[in-house]
Scaffold this motif. Structure first.
Motif, PDB file in Angstrom:
ATOM      1  N   TYR A  42     -31.704  21.542  12.702  1.00 30.72           N
ATOM      2  CA  TYR A  42     -32.557  22.638  13.169  1.00 30.72           C
ATOM      3  C   TYR A  42     -32.985  23.434  11.948  1.00 30.72           C
ATOM      4  O   TYR A  42     -32.140  24.005  11.249  1.00 30.72           O
ATOM      5  CB  TYR A  42     -31.795  23.522  14.140  1.00 30.72           C
ATOM      6  N   MET A  43     -34.298  23.492  11.715  1.00 28.75           N
ATOM      7  CA  MET A  43     -34.816  24.119  10.505  1.00 28.75           C
ATOM      8  C   MET A  43     -35.845  25.189  10.855  1.00 28.75           C
ATOM      9  O   MET A  43     -36.497  25.130  11.891  1.00 28.75           O
ATOM     10  CB  MET A  43     -35.465  23.067   9.601  1.00 28.75           C
ATOM     11  N   GLY A  44     -35.991  26.142   9.980  1.00 35.12           N
ATOM     12  CA  GLY A  44     -36.980  27.182  10.198  1.00 35.12           C
ATOM     13  C   GLY A  44     -37.261  27.924   8.901  1.00 35.12           C
ATOM     14  O   GLY A  44     -36.596  27.700   7.897  1.00 35.12           O
ATOM     15  N   GLU A  45     -38.242  28.799   9.073  1.00 34.42           N
ATOM     16  CA  GLU A  45     -39.148  28.874  10.196  1.00 34.42           C
ATOM     17  C   GLU A  45     -40.482  28.277   9.779  1.00 34.42           C
ATOM     18  O   GLU A  45     -40.870  28.366   8.611  1.00 34.42           O
ATOM     19  CB  GLU A  45     -39.370  30.319  10.613  1.00 34.42           C
ATOM     20  N   VAL A  46     -41.213  27.697  10.767  1.00 36.99           N
ATOM     21  CA  VAL A  46     -42.558  27.212  10.484  1.00 36.99           C
ATOM     22  C   VAL A  46     -43.490  28.408  10.373  1.00 36.99           C
ATOM     23  O   VAL A  46     -43.188  29.505  10.845  1.00 36.99           O
ATOM     24  CB  VAL A  46     -43.053  26.255  11.594  1.00 36.99           C
ATOM     25  N   CYS A  47     -44.651  28.213   9.764  1.00 34.44           N
ATOM     26  CA  CYS A  47     -45.623  29.297   9.669  1.00 34.44           C
ATOM     27  C   CYS A  47     -46.125  29.626  11.079  1.00 34.44           C
ATOM     28  O   CYS A  47     -46.133  28.759  11.961  1.00 34.44           O
ATOM     29  CB  CYS A  47     -46.773  28.918   8.746  1.00 34.44           C
ATOM     30  N   PRO A  48     -46.524  30.860  11.333  1.00 35.42           N
ATOM     31  CA  PRO A  48     -46.936  31.266  12.677  1.00 35.42           C
ATOM     32  C   PRO A  48     -48.022  30.375  13.277  1.00 35.42           C
ATOM     33  O   PRO A  48     -48.056  30.172  14.494  1.00 35.42           O
ATOM     34  CB  PRO A  48     -47.431  32.701  12.472  1.00 35.42           C
ATOM     35  N   ALA A  49     -48.904  29.844  12.443  1.00 29.41           N
ATOM     36  CA  ALA A  49     -49.994  29.005  12.965  1.00 29.41           C
ATOM     37  C   ALA A  49     -49.475  27.722  13.612  1.00 29.41           C
ATOM     38  O   ALA A  49     -50.163  27.115  14.433  1.00 29.41           O
ATOM     39  CB  ALA A  49     -50.973  28.662  11.844  1.00 29.41           C
ATOM     40  N   LEU A  50     -48.259  27.304  13.252  1.00 27.94           N
ATOM     41  CA  LEU A  50     -47.686  26.070  13.797  1.00 27.94           C
ATOM     42  C   LEU A  50     -46.773  26.318  14.991  1.00 27.94           C
ATOM     43  O   LEU A  50     -46.391  25.360  15.670  1.00 27.94           O
ATOM     44  CB  LEU A  50     -46.883  25.340  12.714  1.00 27.94           C
ATOM     45  N   ALA A  51     -46.384  27.550  15.229  1.00 29.36           N
ATOM     46  CA  ALA A  51     -45.443  27.847  16.309  1.00 29.36           C
ATOM     47  C   ALA A  51     -45.992  27.322  17.636  1.00 29.36           C
ATOM     48  O   ALA A  51     -47.121  27.633  18.018  1.00 29.36           O
ATOM     49  CB  ALA A  51     -45.191  29.339  16.391  1.00 29.36           C
ATOM     50  N   THR A  52     -45.178  26.522  18.336  1.00 28.86           N
ATOM     51  CA  THR A  52     -45.599  25.878  19.578  1.00 28.86           C
ATOM     52  C   THR A  52     -44.425  25.824  20.546  1.00 28.86           C
ATOM     53  O   THR A  52     -43.344  25.369  20.165  1.00 28.86           O
ATOM     54  CB  THR A  52     -46.083  24.431  19.305  1.00 28.86           C
ATOM     55  N   PRO A  53     -44.616  26.259  21.786  1.00 30.36           N
ATOM     56  CA  PRO A  53     -43.517  26.177  22.747  1.00 30.36           C
ATOM     57  C   PRO A  53     -43.095  24.727  23.011  1.00 30.36           C
ATOM     58  O   PRO A  53     -43.888  23.798  22.831  1.00 30.36           O
ATOM     59  CB  PRO A  53     -44.104  26.802  24.020  1.00 30.36           C
ATOM     60  N   ARG A  54     -41.846  24.562  23.425  1.00 32.39           N
ATOM     61  CA  ARG A  54     -41.394  23.244  23.846  1.00 32.39           C
ATOM     62  C   ARG A  54     -42.291  22.718  24.951  1.00 32.39           C
ATOM     63  O   ARG A  54     -42.878  23.485  25.724  1.00 32.39           O
ATOM     64  CB  ARG A  54     -39.949  23.309  24.365  1.00 32.39           C
ATOM     65  N   LYS A  55     -42.379  21.417  25.050  1.00 32.65           N
ATOM     66  CA  LYS A  55     -43.196  20.796  26.088  1.00 32.65           C
ATOM     67  C   LYS A  55     -42.602  21.093  27.468  1.00 32.65           C
ATOM     68  O   LYS A  55     -41.373  21.041  27.650  1.00 32.65           O
ATOM     69  CB  LYS A  55     -43.293  19.289  25.867  1.00 32.65           C
ATOM     70  N   ALA A  56     -43.464  21.391  28.432  1.00 29.91           N
ATOM     71  CA  ALA A  56     -43.003  21.691  29.791  1.00 29.91           C
ATOM     72  C   ALA A  56     -42.332  20.473  30.414  1.00 29.91           C
ATOM     73  O   ALA A  56     -41.375  20.593  31.181  1.00 29.91           O
ATOM     74  CB  ALA A  56     -44.176  22.157  30.650  1.00 29.91           C
ATOM     75  N   GLN A  57     -42.832  19.294  30.068  1.00 28.47           N
ATOM     76  CA  GLN A  57     -42.264  18.049  30.580  1.00 28.47           C
ATOM     77  C   GLN A  57     -41.759  17.213  29.409  1.00 28.47           C
ATOM     78  O   GLN A  57     -42.549  16.588  28.703  1.00 28.47           O
ATOM     79  CB  GLN A  57     -43.316  17.257  31.370  1.00 28.47           C
ATOM     80  N   PRO A  58     -40.456  17.194  29.168  1.00 25.68           N
ATOM     81  CA  PRO A  58     -39.933  16.410  28.038  1.00 25.68           C
ATOM     82  C   PRO A  58     -40.235  14.919  28.184  1.00 25.68           C
ATOM     83  O   PRO A  58     -40.369  14.407  29.302  1.00 25.68           O
ATOM     84  CB  PRO A  58     -38.421  16.665  28.108  1.00 25.68           C
ATOM     85  N   ARG A  59     -40.348  14.259  27.044  1.00 25.85           N
ATOM     86  CA  ARG A  59     -40.492  12.803  27.062  1.00 25.85           C
ATOM     87  C   ARG A  59     -39.153  12.149  27.392  1.00 25.85           C
ATOM     88  O   ARG A  59     -38.092  12.667  27.044  1.00 25.85           O
ATOM     89  CB  ARG A  59     -40.954  12.294  25.692  1.00 25.85           C
ATOM     90  N   LEU A  60     -39.229  10.991  28.035  1.00 23.98           N
ATOM     91  CA  LEU A  60     -38.002  10.262  28.348  1.00 23.98           C
ATOM     92  C   LEU A  60     -37.393   9.631  27.108  1.00 23.98           C
ATOM     93  O   LEU A  60     -36.181   9.411  27.037  1.00 23.98           O
ATOM     94  CB  LEU A  60     -38.281   9.184  29.405  1.00 23.98           C
ATOM     95  N   LYS A  61     -38.250   9.336  26.099  1.00 23.68           N
ATOM     96  CA  LYS A  61     -37.723   8.731  24.877  1.00 23.68           C
ATOM     97  C   LYS A  61     -38.578   9.143  23.689  1.00 23.68           C
ATOM     98  O   LYS A  61     -39.768   8.851  23.644  1.00 23.68           O
ATOM     99  CB  LYS A  61     -37.678   7.209  24.988  1.00 23.68           C
ATOM    100  N   VAL A  62     -37.940   9.811  22.748  1.00 25.16           N
ATOM    101  CA  VAL A  62     -38.565  10.165  21.477  1.00 25.16           C
ATOM    102  C   VAL A  62     -37.984   9.240  20.416  1.00 25.16           C
ATOM    103  O   VAL A  62     -36.755   9.121  20.301  1.00 25.16           O
ATOM    104  CB  VAL A  62     -38.281  11.638  21.112  1.00 25.16           C
ATOM    105  N   PRO A  63     -38.815   8.544  19.629  1.00 19.96           N
ATOM    106  CA  PRO A  63     -38.294   7.602  18.632  1.00 19.96           C
ATOM    107  C   PRO A  63     -37.435   8.276  17.567  1.00 19.96           C
ATOM    108  O   PRO A  63     -37.654   9.439  17.210  1.00 19.96           O
ATOM    109  CB  PRO A  63     -39.566   7.008  18.009  1.00 19.96           C
ATOM    110  N   ALA A  64     -36.452   7.554  17.063  1.00 20.85           N
ATOM    111  CA  ALA A  64     -35.630   8.050  15.958  1.00 20.85           C
ATOM    112  C   ALA A  64     -36.517   8.355  14.759  1.00 20.85           C
ATOM    113  O   ALA A  64     -37.454   7.622  14.461  1.00 20.85           O
ATOM    114  CB  ALA A  64     -34.583   7.012  15.579  1.00 20.85           C
ATOM    115  N   GLY A  65     -36.211   9.448  14.067  1.00 18.69           N
ATOM    116  CA  GLY A  65     -36.985   9.843  12.901  1.00 18.69           C
ATOM    117  C   GLY A  65     -38.156  10.749  13.217  1.00 18.69           C
ATOM    118  O   GLY A  65     -38.813  11.244  12.291  1.00 18.69           O
ATOM    119  N   SER A  66     -38.421  10.995  14.498  1.00 21.21           N
ATOM    120  CA  SER A  66     -39.556  11.838  14.873  1.00 21.21           C
ATOM    121  C   SER A  66     -39.341  13.273  14.412  1.00 21.21           C
ATOM    122  O   SER A  66     -38.265  13.834  14.583  1.00 21.21           O
ATOM    123  CB  SER A  66     -39.762  11.806  16.390  1.00 21.21           C
ATOM    124  N   VAL A  67     -40.392  13.849  13.833  1.00 26.43           N
ATOM    125  CA  VAL A  67     -40.363  15.222  13.348  1.00 26.43           C
ATOM    126  C   VAL A  67     -41.111  16.083  14.358  1.00 26.43           C
ATOM    127  O   VAL A  67     -42.255  15.793  14.711  1.00 26.43           O
ATOM    128  CB  VAL A  67     -41.015  15.333  11.959  1.00 26.43           C
TER     129      VAL A  67
END
Length: 236
Positions: free
Chosen positions: A149-174
């Protein structure tokens, strides 16, 4: 010396030191200072130290404390923490590691980067620039083994979590969630907004230290092409 933390019991084998609960580099630096102060040298009764954004959990051997100290584990650990953290003894601890992590931001890997750019009326190149211009602090690892868990991103990049999570996110995904950025070390369900992927193994059980990142590390993301991504991935 009046510490800025409060000690909370966590079951009968652990306590948590809690500072003001917010993402703050100064607070996290104090967390890491106390972490190293308790770690070097460590009491044989302390089994684990777990640093986080604004907290430090200490796991201790309550049975051995009762056997040899003849007092309760909570009483002993509370006294030990107070003694160690109010000591005038100065300690040195290692400077934060500086890590450069390659990331491919190609839309085939950055599953949400096109949508994020469109919603801001900017280009994908702008998203990449914003994400790579900051040096991030690893505040904790968790959720999955080695997930930083890293922070903080610049304000322009701040984005809420997705309302519907994915069932599978590939390893290494940023990904990005709120003001945080992180890396999925293993394939997993997840609701972070995925903007790229690193070819590095963020968790490798074959190593004695399996987690690529540690709390306190400083991380900069380095953009790479899809061809370079595939080449590094093959070499892993």
């Amino acid at each position: 010396m009046n510490p800025d933390y409060v000690i909370h019991p966590l079951g009968d084998r652990a306590v948590t030191l809690r500072w003001e609960q917010k993402i703050d580099p100064a607070i996290h630096q104090e967390v890491m200072r106390i972490y190293h102060h308790l770690r070097v040298p460590s009491s044989p009764y302390i089994l684990d130290l777990i640093p986080a954004y604004a907290a430090l959990t200490i796991v201790y051997d309550t049975a051995q404390i009762r056997r040899y100290e003849r007092i309760s584990g909570l009483r002993w650990i509370t006294g030990y923490i107070r003694e160690k953290t109010t000591s005038r003894e100065s300690i040195s601890f290692p400077a934060p590691r500086e890590l450069q992590i390659p990331v491919c931001y190609d839309p085939s890997l950055g599953l949400d980067i096109t949508e994020m750019a469109a919603s801001r009326h900017v280009t994908i190149a702008d998203i990449i620039t914003w994400h790579t211009q900051t040096i991030y602090t690893v505040y904790l690892t968790g959720f999955l083994p080695g997930f930083p868990y890293m922070g903080e991103v610049c304000p322009a990049l701040a984005t809420p979590r997705k309302a519907q999570p994915r069932l599978k996110v590939p390893a290494g995904s940023v990904g990005i969630a709120g003001l945080q950025t992180g890396i999925y070390p293993l394939a997993s369900p997840g609701g972070w907004n995925i903007i790229g992927q690193t070819p590095l193994r963020m968790f490798d059980a074959r190593h004695s230290d399996p987690c690529y990142c540690r709390p306190g590390d400083r991380v900069q993301f380095i953009p790479i092409t899809l061809d370079v991504f595939k080449q590094i991935q093959q070499e892993q």
